[in-house]
Design a protein around this motif. Structure first.
Motif, PDB file in Angstrom:
ATOM      1  N   CYS A  85      -9.036 -31.063  54.646  1.00 20.91           N
ATOM      2  CA  CYS A  85      -8.944 -29.598  54.648  1.00 20.91           C
ATOM      3  C   CYS A  85      -9.937 -28.966  53.678  1.00 20.91           C
ATOM      4  O   CYS A  85     -10.565 -27.954  54.006  1.00 20.91           O
ATOM      5  CB  CYS A  85      -7.535 -29.147  54.283  1.00 20.91           C
ATOM      6  N   HIS A  86     -10.077 -29.549  52.499  1.00 20.39           N
ATOM      7  CA  HIS A  86     -10.851 -28.909  51.432  1.00 20.39           C
ATOM      8  C   HIS A  86     -12.345 -29.237  51.496  1.00 20.39           C
ATOM      9  O   HIS A  86     -12.989 -29.373  50.462  1.00 20.39           O
ATOM     10  CB  HIS A  86     -10.286 -29.315  50.066  1.00 20.39           C
ATOM     11  N   SER A  87     -12.881 -29.367  52.700  1.00 20.00           N
ATOM     12  CA  SER A  87     -14.305 -29.647  52.872  1.00 20.00           C
ATOM     13  C   SER A  87     -14.821 -28.884  54.085  1.00 20.00           C
ATOM     14  O   SER A  87     -14.092 -28.724  55.069  1.00 20.00           O
ATOM     15  CB  SER A  87     -14.555 -31.152  53.080  1.00 20.00           C
ATOM     16  N   ARG A 132     -15.451 -29.317  48.649  1.00 19.33           N
ATOM     17  CA  ARG A 132     -16.099 -28.046  48.322  1.00 19.33           C
ATOM     18  C   ARG A 132     -15.577 -26.869  49.129  1.00 19.33           C
ATOM     19  O   ARG A 132     -16.215 -25.819  49.180  1.00 19.33           O
ATOM     20  CB  ARG A 132     -17.611 -28.171  48.460  1.00 19.33           C
ATOM     21  N   GLY A 133     -14.445 -27.030  49.757  1.00 20.56           N
ATOM     22  CA  GLY A 133     -13.806 -25.916  50.429  1.00 20.56           C
ATOM     23  C   GLY A 133     -14.279 -25.727  51.856  1.00 20.56           C
ATOM     24  O   GLY A 133     -15.430 -26.001  52.188  1.00 20.56           O
ATOM     25  N   GLN A 173      -6.455 -22.937  62.182  1.00 15.21           N
ATOM     26  CA  GLN A 173      -5.358 -22.356  61.415  1.00 15.21           C
ATOM     27  C   GLN A 173      -5.760 -21.043  60.750  1.00 15.21           C
ATOM     28  O   GLN A 173      -4.912 -20.249  60.362  1.00 15.21           O
ATOM     29  CB  GLN A 173      -4.867 -23.342  60.346  1.00 15.21           C
ATOM     30  N   ASN A 174      -7.067 -20.852  60.618  1.00 11.10           N
ATOM     31  CA  ASN A 174      -7.603 -19.625  60.032  1.00 11.10           C
ATOM     32  C   ASN A 174      -7.078 -19.399  58.616  1.00 11.10           C
ATOM     33  O   ASN A 174      -6.744 -18.269  58.225  1.00 11.10           O
ATOM     34  CB  ASN A 174      -7.307 -18.406  60.918  1.00 11.10           C
ATOM     35  N   TRP A 175      -6.993 -20.470  57.864  1.00  9.73           N
ATOM     36  CA  TRP A 175      -6.780 -20.413  56.422  1.00  9.73           C
ATOM     37  C   TRP A 175      -7.985 -21.087  55.777  1.00  9.73           C
ATOM     38  O   TRP A 175      -8.529 -22.058  56.319  1.00  9.73           O
ATOM     39  CB  TRP A 175      -5.514 -21.154  56.002  1.00  9.73           C
ATOM     40  N   TYR A 176      -8.364 -20.602  54.620  1.00  7.76           N
ATOM     41  CA  TYR A 176      -9.474 -21.193  53.886  1.00  7.76           C
ATOM     42  C   TYR A 176      -8.915 -22.123  52.817  1.00  7.76           C
ATOM     43  O   TYR A 176      -8.127 -21.699  51.957  1.00  7.76           O
ATOM     44  CB  TYR A 176     -10.334 -20.105  53.248  1.00  7.76           C
ATOM     45  N   ALA A 177      -9.285 -23.400  52.894  1.00  5.91           N
ATOM     46  CA  ALA A 177      -8.896 -24.362  51.861  1.00  5.91           C
ATOM     47  C   ALA A 177      -9.939 -24.290  50.763  1.00  5.91           C
ATOM     48  O   ALA A 177     -11.066 -24.749  50.943  1.00  5.91           O
ATOM     49  CB  ALA A 177      -8.813 -25.772  52.436  1.00  5.91           C
ATOM     50  N   PRO A 178      -9.619 -23.689  49.629  1.00  9.25           N
ATOM     51  CA  PRO A 178     -10.648 -23.420  48.620  1.00  9.25           C
ATOM     52  C   PRO A 178     -11.213 -24.680  47.995  1.00  9.25           C
ATOM     53  O   PRO A 178     -10.594 -25.747  48.021  1.00  9.25           O
ATOM     54  CB  PRO A 178      -9.911 -22.565  47.586  1.00  9.25           C
TER      55      PRO A 178
END
Length: 428
Positions: free
Chosen positions: A210-212, A227-228, A234-239
């Motif tokens: 998720c976080h890439s 690196r996010g 899902q339209n969420w940003y994994a920071p």
């Protein structure tokens, strides 16, 4: 271009893919033809089952392999991807529709090589690019645990992927480009605790999934792990976990990182959206030692700068001149009672907005999602009655939501770009 020419070109492309896939599949079959089995049958002891249950939680296996309202691990949950829907498989020990006839070696090969018992290639929505690092001993323990769950006769649903992504040829090409089986290699010069944290975060925890950021083919962009990135569909940003402006924790006290993973809340913020589900289903159940190890690893990630873009005041911003005062009025009416008139929040209940890096991140997606849809931090043993955020999507229109978010992003010393109604529509 005539229909015949189009069909001819499609056929030629198909033949080229098939030829390339034949080479790749042949190589893969040679590399993976032998499924290693232990010298003696795997002894499924209560201790091994208990360890496997723990590791299955660490991998958050139930999250994908349990459909809403369905039996545990019976599969059937649809996972939307940019290429179509992938349906998670039945992991119960039912003989005909589950993994009842799988050996421990078959199971390990699925994790390590991304290949099912019958040899077909698995879609990488199953995160075998991360699970390939899982050790054989840990794979055997998870297998032993799954042998003890209640068997459920439920046939696996075929994936609903678009052509050519629904072909083994396409998967073979994808693997040739973006996947190579491997194993976790402890990093010399790092402590055993750091390496344990790296193993959990990179392997079972598959945090990079998720976080890439991902490329056009759905593979993690090489060199940009942690690196996010926007979570597909899902339209969420994994920071970014490696940026102090996003979700990096390099400057956090280690107990606060452990607390966030264990309870979902910390003095510096709380988790919502997909990460709340991760904490609820997975990390809150991990031992303090493993959470400490993950915290040590995450604090040591190489840092990169994603400083929030400053609002551009050099151009004509007459629209902002009306937007921000409108947002301030809406904030006073709907938000200040919980988050404070200066965005200070309420300790133990509502997070502060002033100085909150989620508020000023370059990508405002998560902020829009929370304002529109509301949400709660996860219910955990350490935070059994979390305070939630009501959804304002039914109450406020896109213009008003854009205004109040723009105000929050430019109040109390913040200087982030405003959010437009179009930004709100895209993030809904």
């Amino acid at each position: 271009m005539t229909r015949r020419v189009v069909l001819k070109r499609v056929a030629l492309i198909g033949l080229a893919l098939a030829a390339l896939a034949a080479i790749v599949i042949g190589r893969n079959l040679r590399d993976e033809a032998t499924v290693p089995e232990p010298a003696a049958p795997l002894a499924i002891t209560p201790q091994l089952v208990e360890r496997g249950a723990y590791l299955a939680r660490a991998g958050n296996c139930a999250a994908c392999h349990t459909a809403r309202g369905g039996a545990a691990y019976a599969g059937g949950r649809g996972i939307e991807t940019p290429f179509g829907v992938v349906y998670a498989g039945n992991l119960t020990p039912e003989a005909d529709t589950g993994i009842g006839r799988w050996t421990a070696g078959d199971f390990w090969r699925a994790l390590h090589n991304g290949r099912s018992k019958d040899g077909h290639l698995l879609a990488p929505a199953f995160p075998y690019p991360s699970y390939t690092q899982v050790s054989r001993d840990d794979a055997d323990a998870i297998y032993a645990y799954l042998r003890t769950v209640a068997p459920v006769r439920q046939a696996n649903r075929p994936h609903a992927l678009r052509f050519p992504y629904n072909t083994q040829a396409a998967l073979a090409v994808w693997r040739a480009l973006f996947f190579e089986p491997g194993s976790f290699q402890p990093q010399p010069g790092k402590t055993a605790e750091w390496n344990r944290g790296a193993y959990l975060a990179k392997g079972l925890g598959h945090c990079v999934a998720c976080h890439s950021p991902r490329n056009a083919f759905g593979a993690i962009a090489d060199g940009f792990e942690f690196r996010g990135g926007l979570i597909p569909m899902q339209n969420w940003y994994a920071p970014s976990l490696a940026s102090p402006q996003e979700a990096g924790v390099a400057d956090w006290p280690t107990p606060q990182v452990v607390g966030l993973l264990k309870t979902g809340v910390s003095p510096r913020g709380s988790v919502m959206g997909p990460m709340a589900d991760v904490v609820y289903r997975s990390t809150q159940h991990l031992s303090d030692a493993d959470l400490q190890a993950m915290a040590v690893f995450l604090k040591d990630l190489p840092q990169h700068d994603t400083a929030p873009r400053e609002a551009d005041h050099s151009a004509d911003h007459s629209a902002d001149d009306a937007l921000l005062p409108q947002g301030a009025k809406l904030y006073d009416k709907h938000c200040a009672s919980c988050h404070g008139d200066q965005g200070q929040g309420a300790s133990g209940a509502y997070p502060p907005l002033a100085g909150n890096r989620m508020v000023t991140m370059n990508d405002p997606t998560n902020l829009v999602r929370v304002v529109v849809g509301g949400g709660f931090p996860p219910t955990t043993a350490g935070n059994p009655s979390p305070y939630g955020m009501p959804p304002f999507g039914p109450l406020l229109g896109n213009d008003d939501i854009a205004a109040v978010i723009s105000h929050i992003r430019n109040a109390w010393g913040h200087h982030a770009p405003t959010v437009s109604p179009q930004d709100v529509v895209r993030a809904r």
